[in-house]
Design a protein around this motif. Structure first.
Motif, PDB file in Angstrom:
ATOM      1  N   ARG A  66       0.824  -1.207   0.000  1.00 52.57           N
ATOM      2  CA  ARG A  66       0.000   0.000   0.000  1.00 52.57           C
ATOM      3  C   ARG A  66       0.861   1.260   0.000  1.00 52.57           C
ATOM      4  O   ARG A  66       0.505   2.256  -0.618  1.00 52.57           O
ATOM      5  CB  ARG A  66      -0.937  -0.009   1.199  1.00 52.57           C
TER       6      ARG A  66
ATOM      7  N   PHE B 145       2.309   2.364  -3.535  1.00 50.36           N
ATOM      8  CA  PHE B 145       1.415   2.938  -4.547  1.00 50.36           C
ATOM      9  C   PHE B 145       1.610   4.447  -4.581  1.00 50.36           C
ATOM     10  O   PHE B 145       1.697   5.109  -3.552  1.00 50.36           O
ATOM     11  CB  PHE B 145      -0.043   2.588  -4.218  1.00 50.36           C
TER      12      PHE B 145
ATOM     13  N   THR C 279      -4.981  -1.907  -5.881  1.00 48.68           N
ATOM     14  CA  THR C 279      -3.580  -1.841  -6.277  1.00 48.68           C
ATOM     15  C   THR C 279      -3.113  -3.105  -6.985  1.00 48.68           C
ATOM     16  O   THR C 279      -2.247  -3.051  -7.848  1.00 48.68           O
ATOM     17  CB  THR C 279      -2.682  -1.571  -5.061  1.00 48.68           C
TER      18      THR C 279
END
Length: 179
Positions: free
Chosen positions: A89, A92, A118
């Motif tokens: 996470r 990204f 994602t």
């Protein structure tokens, strides 16, 4: 005085010497070819050995160590999965995504939520627009942007934004090229 003129225009080449040079060159080329063949075979053997080593190491990594209890091992795997998710996470490019969204957003369109996936590289966008023309402009800008592909309008419906103002509520799905 007598002059002798050689009118022969033919060039005489020592064919025996040319043949010997050709045979030496062919022998050298055959030697280089056999050396390359030997190197290719040894590389193939090394590749097979490395593949078997990789399979052995992966088998050892995927199995539970003998000294660690099952419960502790399961907890450790869950913790590793959690931290891998956090790293994914964090990797990204959120600022790049938000900047591209802002660049494509026309007047009269408001975004309510962004839901990026994602792993698939998709973004689901929910929002509201003053009119369908504004929504169409937004779709065109997203489609023209190099940061988004496969822009799809999933749903839209007319809604009442306030007492006297009508608008369009929409949901868009698109793929992002940002990583």
């Amino acid at each position: 005085m007598r002059f002798t003129i050689n009118l022969a225009t033919r060039v005489y080449v020592d064919q025996r010497l040319v043949s010997q040079v050709c045979f030496v060159l062919i022998a050298l080329l055959l030697l280089v070819l056999s050396w390359n063949f030997f190197v290719a075979l040894s590389n193939l053997g090394e590749l097979n050995r490395l593949k078997s080593d990789i399979a052995t190491y992966e088998g050892r990594l995927n199995s539970r160590p003998k000294d660690v209890p099952e419960r502790e091992y399961a907890r450790l795997l869950a913790e590793i999965d959690f931290f891998n998710g956090v790293i994914e996470r964090k990797s990204f490019n959120w600022l790049g995504l938000l900047e591209q969204m802002e660049n494509a957003l026309p007047e009269g369109v408001v975004l309510v939520s962004l839901a990026p996936d994602t792993k698939a590289g998709e973004v689901k966008i929910d929002g509201r627009a003053h009119s369908f023309a504004n929504l169409r402009t937004y779709l065109e800008k997203l489609d023209e942007s190099k940061a988004f592909t496969e822009v799809l309008l999933l749903s839209h419906r007319d809604v009442e934004l306030s007492d006297k103002v009508q608008g369009v509520q929409f949901t868009i799905s698109c793929r992002t090229a940002l990583k």
